[in-house]
Motif scaffolding. Structure first.
Motif, short mmCIF file in Angstrom:
data_model
loop_
_atom_site.label_atom_id
_atom_site.label_comp_id
_atom_site.label_asym_id
_atom_site.label_seq_id
_atom_site.Cartn_x
_atom_site.Cartn_y
_atom_site.Cartn_z
N LEU A 51 -28.86 7.78 -47.63
CA LEU A 51 -28.89 9.09 -46.99
C LEU A 51 -30.16 9.26 -46.16
CD1 LEU A 51 -27.65 11.29 -49.99
CD2 LEU A 51 -26.38 10.79 -47.89
N ALA A 52 -31.29 8.86 -46.71
CA ALA A 52 -32.55 8.96 -45.98
C ALA A 52 -32.56 8.07 -44.75
CB ALA A 52 -33.72 8.63 -46.90
N ASP A 53 -32.02 6.86 -44.88
CA ASP A 53 -31.97 5.95 -43.73
C ASP A 53 -31.11 6.52 -42.61
OD1 ASP A 53 -33.61 4.15 -45.00
OD2 ASP A 53 -31.98 2.84 -45.68
N ARG A 54 -30.01 7.16 -42.99
CA ARG A 54 -29.05 7.65 -42.00
C ARG A 54 -29.49 8.97 -41.37
NH1 ARG A 54 -22.69 9.12 -43.33
NH2 ARG A 54 -22.20 10.07 -41.29
N PHE A 55 -30.02 9.88 -42.19
CA PHE A 55 -30.28 11.24 -41.70
C PHE A 55 -31.77 11.59 -41.61
CE2 PHE A 55 -26.12 11.42 -43.92
CZ PHE A 55 -25.32 11.78 -42.84
N GLY A 56 -32.63 10.74 -42.15
CA GLY A 56 -34.05 11.01 -42.13
C GLY A 56 -34.48 11.93 -43.26
N THR A 57 -35.77 12.17 -43.33
CA THR A 57 -36.35 13.10 -44.31
C THR A 57 -37.33 14.01 -43.58
OG1 THR A 57 -38.12 11.53 -44.85
CG2 THR A 57 -36.16 11.49 -46.26
N PRO A 58 -37.55 15.19 -44.13
CA PRO A 58 -36.89 15.82 -45.28
C PRO A 58 -35.40 16.01 -45.02
CG PRO A 58 -38.86 17.05 -44.65
CD PRO A 58 -38.56 16.12 -43.54
N LEU A 59 -34.65 16.12 -46.10
CA LEU A 59 -33.21 16.25 -45.98
C LEU A 59 -32.69 17.11 -47.12
CD1 LEU A 59 -30.58 15.27 -44.52
CD2 LEU A 59 -30.49 13.42 -46.22
N TRP A 60 -31.98 18.18 -46.76
CA TRP A 60 -31.27 18.95 -47.77
C TRP A 60 -29.91 18.31 -48.01
CZ3 TRP A 60 -32.99 23.15 -44.10
CH2 TRP A 60 -34.12 23.82 -44.57
N VAL A 61 -29.59 18.03 -49.26
CA VAL A 61 -28.32 17.41 -49.63
C VAL A 61 -27.57 18.37 -50.54
CG1 VAL A 61 -27.22 15.44 -50.75
CG2 VAL A 61 -29.38 15.12 -49.50
N LEU A 62 -26.31 18.62 -50.24
CA LEU A 62 -25.50 19.58 -50.98
C LEU A 62 -24.21 18.92 -51.44
CD1 LEU A 62 -25.84 22.60 -51.73
CD2 LEU A 62 -24.45 23.15 -49.71
N ASP A 63 -23.96 18.94 -52.73
CA ASP A 63 -22.78 18.32 -53.32
C ASP A 63 -21.61 19.31 -53.28
OD1 ASP A 63 -20.79 17.39 -55.16
OD2 ASP A 63 -22.31 16.11 -56.09
N GLU A 64 -20.67 19.07 -52.39
CA GLU A 64 -19.54 20.00 -52.23
C GLU A 64 -18.72 20.11 -53.50
OE1 GLU A 64 -15.44 20.55 -49.57
OE2 GLU A 64 -16.99 19.11 -48.92
N ASP A 65 -18.47 18.98 -54.16
CA ASP A 65 -17.68 19.02 -55.39
C ASP A 65 -18.35 19.88 -56.45
OD1 ASP A 65 -15.56 17.39 -54.53
OD2 ASP A 65 -16.69 15.57 -54.97
N GLU A 66 -19.68 19.82 -56.52
CA GLU A 66 -20.41 20.63 -57.50
C GLU A 66 -20.27 22.12 -57.17
OE1 GLU A 66 -23.25 20.98 -60.78
OE2 GLU A 66 -22.60 19.09 -59.91
N VAL A 67 -20.39 22.48 -55.89
CA VAL A 67 -20.25 23.88 -55.50
C VAL A 67 -18.85 24.38 -55.83
CG1 VAL A 67 -20.27 25.51 -53.57
CG2 VAL A 67 -21.99 23.69 -53.67
N ARG A 68 -17.86 23.62 -55.43
CA ARG A 68 -16.48 24.04 -55.68
C ARG A 68 -16.18 24.16 -57.18
NH1 ARG A 68 -12.57 23.80 -51.69
NH2 ARG A 68 -13.23 23.06 -49.62
N ALA A 69 -16.61 23.19 -57.96
CA ALA A 69 -16.34 23.21 -59.39
C ALA A 69 -17.03 24.39 -60.06
CB ALA A 69 -16.80 21.90 -60.03
N TYR A 421 -31.66 29.32 -51.73
CA TYR A 421 -32.86 29.97 -51.18
C TYR A 421 -33.85 29.05 -50.49
CZ TYR A 421 -31.01 33.84 -53.85
OH TYR A 421 -30.18 34.80 -54.35
N CYS A 422 -33.66 27.76 -50.53
CA CYS A 422 -34.57 26.86 -49.80
C CYS A 422 -34.19 26.83 -48.33
CB CYS A 422 -34.55 25.48 -50.42
SG CYS A 422 -35.24 25.46 -52.10
N PHE A 423 -32.96 26.50 -48.02
CA PHE A 423 -32.46 26.56 -46.65
C PHE A 423 -32.57 27.99 -46.10
CE2 PHE A 423 -28.71 27.65 -44.05
CZ PHE A 423 -28.91 26.83 -42.95
N SER A 424 -32.21 28.96 -46.91
CA SER A 424 -32.19 30.35 -46.45
C SER A 424 -33.58 30.87 -46.07
CB SER A 424 -31.61 31.26 -47.54
OG SER A 424 -30.27 30.92 -47.81
N LEU A 425 -34.61 30.43 -46.79
CA LEU A 425 -35.97 30.91 -46.57
C LEU A 425 -36.78 30.00 -45.65
CD1 LEU A 425 -36.87 32.03 -50.22
CD2 LEU A 425 -36.63 33.54 -48.24
N ALA A 426 -36.16 28.99 -45.10
CA ALA A 426 -36.88 27.99 -44.32
C ALA A 426 -37.50 28.59 -43.07
CB ALA A 426 -35.95 26.84 -43.95
#
Length: 473
Positions: A51-69, A421-426
């Protein structure tokens, strides 16, 4: 005295030195976070290094399956708890926790309504296809333009927060010849045991009406043909564990509900939420099923004592839906041992982000955890403080944590529980571009919010734009 013993003198009392500084606390990380055979962290089936190689850092990562579940589990819990008492329950996703078009679609797909509190959040939710009738609009200073937009869109309910807002909204619906459902935000005098800035039910604060002032406000709403009063709203704080605060608040709010029922039906009681998540290994959030049953039982009991029917319930779980699903990835830039307190030592680990992508430690003294994500290590644990790159001594990402003592520049560092609140307060403090947000599902990663570049920041500067497009006079 050995270095580990010295470091313990600087560690907060709650932080226990782990036997394994690579281990992932099960309630803190997304359910599918694991280490692979090489020791690298995997999120949603994808190596953090990839993920870091592809998108760089810093990077916010969000697990869709976790949110939905989590959304499904939460809705099921409150519906089941309400059904035990013959009523219905609605669950609102808190847009302020994390809002993007994709997340709106995820939570509405799973049956949640959405809570917004500004014109921008309303516009985003509508653009994402949310049903206006399943939107709730909060806020202590809704502008005329924002209320116009909400009424025009057909928002399901507006939470009234002041006497001025009653008149402002009545004028709007009068001009439009429509009727708008409203709730009244009330402070029960009960507040969660949290940081003062998070405890939003003190009477000396900007939100809502006191129990004493609420009846007059409701009477005024009922005088106005364009407003339909449907019930009370109460929010006792954020990051709440246990049901005790809700039970006490319910006794006071139901008393007011019973008094106000004499003037007309009130089909809804919104008890807010603000349910807590685990940020560290010592946090022990209350299972959502236990919260749901406990709160519903408290309301039912209070209604029974007063001989009134139980209203339908509404809840706003807040960070609990999305918080655990988020992980932020950073690259370590420098490490620096600092000797304090008569020889005790702490290792400062500087990363390529900081308070611009996670303002919560600076704002609230919030605690977070961290782990090396690019590898496992057999080095002894060392007490570290993870800090950002900003020109502020308060730019702390993780105040105290044990990491392998060989943490070094180039390591990938992961901070869990950053979905809310991390993305929201950025911000762009120090002209640092905000990172992208990447969603994971089914072993695939995709950008759901594009990151910014320095060029993006420069193009907003009107002086530079005029120079480029108009020349210098």
């Amino acid at each position: 005295m050995s270095a580990p013993s010295q470091s313990r003198t600087l560690a907060p009392a709650w932080l226990v030195e782990p036997d394994d500084a690579n281990a992932l606390a099960p309630l803190v990380w997304p359910a599918n976070a694991v280490r692979d055979d090489d020791g690298a962290l995997r999120l949603g089936g994808i190596a953090a290094t990839d993920l870091a190689d592809r998108f760089g850092t810093p990077l916010w990562v969000l697990d869709e399956d976790e949110v939905r579940a989590t959304a499904r589990r939460t809705l099921d819990a409150f519906r089941a708890a309400a059904a035990l008492h013959g009523v219905q329950a609605r669950v609102y996703y808190a847009g302020k926790a994390f809002l993007s078009s994709e997340v709106v679609r995820w939570v509405t797909d799973e049956g949640l309504a959405v809570d917004v509190c500004t014109g921008g959040e309303l516009a985003l939710a509508l653009a994402a296809g949310a049903d206006p009738a399943r939107l709730g609009f909060h806020g202590n200073n809704k502008s005329v333009a924002e209320l116009e937009a909400a009424v025009s869109a057909g928002v399901g309910s507006i939470v009234i927060d002041s006497l001025i807002e009653i008149e402002r909204l009545a004028a709007i619906v009068g001009r439009r010849g429509v009727r708008q459902s409203v709730l009244l935000r009330v402070n029960s005098g009960v507040h969660a045991e949290t940081h003062d800035f998070l405890a939003t039910a003190h009477e000396d604060q900007k939100f809502g009406f006191t129990l004493t002032d609420a009846p007059a406000a409701v009477a005024r709403i009922r005088e106005l043909d364009g407003l339909e009063f449907v019930g009370l709203h109460c929010h006792i704080g954020s990051q709440i564990f246990g049901t005790a605060g809700f039970e006490e608040s319910a006794s006071r709010i139901v008393e007011l509900h019973a008094e106000l029922r004499e003037g007309g039906e009130m089909p809804v009681l919104n008890l807010g939420g603000g349910f807590g998540i685990a940020y560290t290994s010592v946090d022990d959030p209350t299972p959502i099923e236990q919260l749901a049953v406990g709160i519903a039982e408290a309301v039912a009991r209070q209604c029974s004592v007063r001989g009134i029917p139980m209203p339908n319930l509404a809840f706003e779980p807040g960070r609990a839906i999305v918080g655990r699903a988020g992980v932020t990835l950073y690259e370590v830039g420098t490490t620096k041992p600092v000797e304090v307190d008569g020889g005790a030592q702490r290792l400062y680990v500087s990363v390529d982000g900081g308070m611009s992508d996670n303002a919560r430690p600076a704002l609230y003294g919030a605690e977070f955890s961290a782990r090396i994500a690019s590898r496992a290590s057999t080095a002894a644990p060392a007490l570290v403080r993870v800090v950002g790159k900003h020109c502020e001594s308060g730019d702390v990402v993780v105040d105290a944590e044990y990491l392998p003592g060989d943490v070094a520049p180039g390591d990938l560092l992961a901070v869990p529980a950053t979905g809310a609140y991390c993305f929201s307060l950025a911000s762009n403090y120090n002209y640092v571009p905000r990172p992208p947000v990447v969603a994971l599902r089914g072993g695939e990663a995709r950008i759901i919010v594009r990151g910014e570049s320095i060029d993006d920041l420069l193009v907003r500067d009107a002086g530079l734009t005029r120079t480029t497009t108009e020349g210098i006079a």
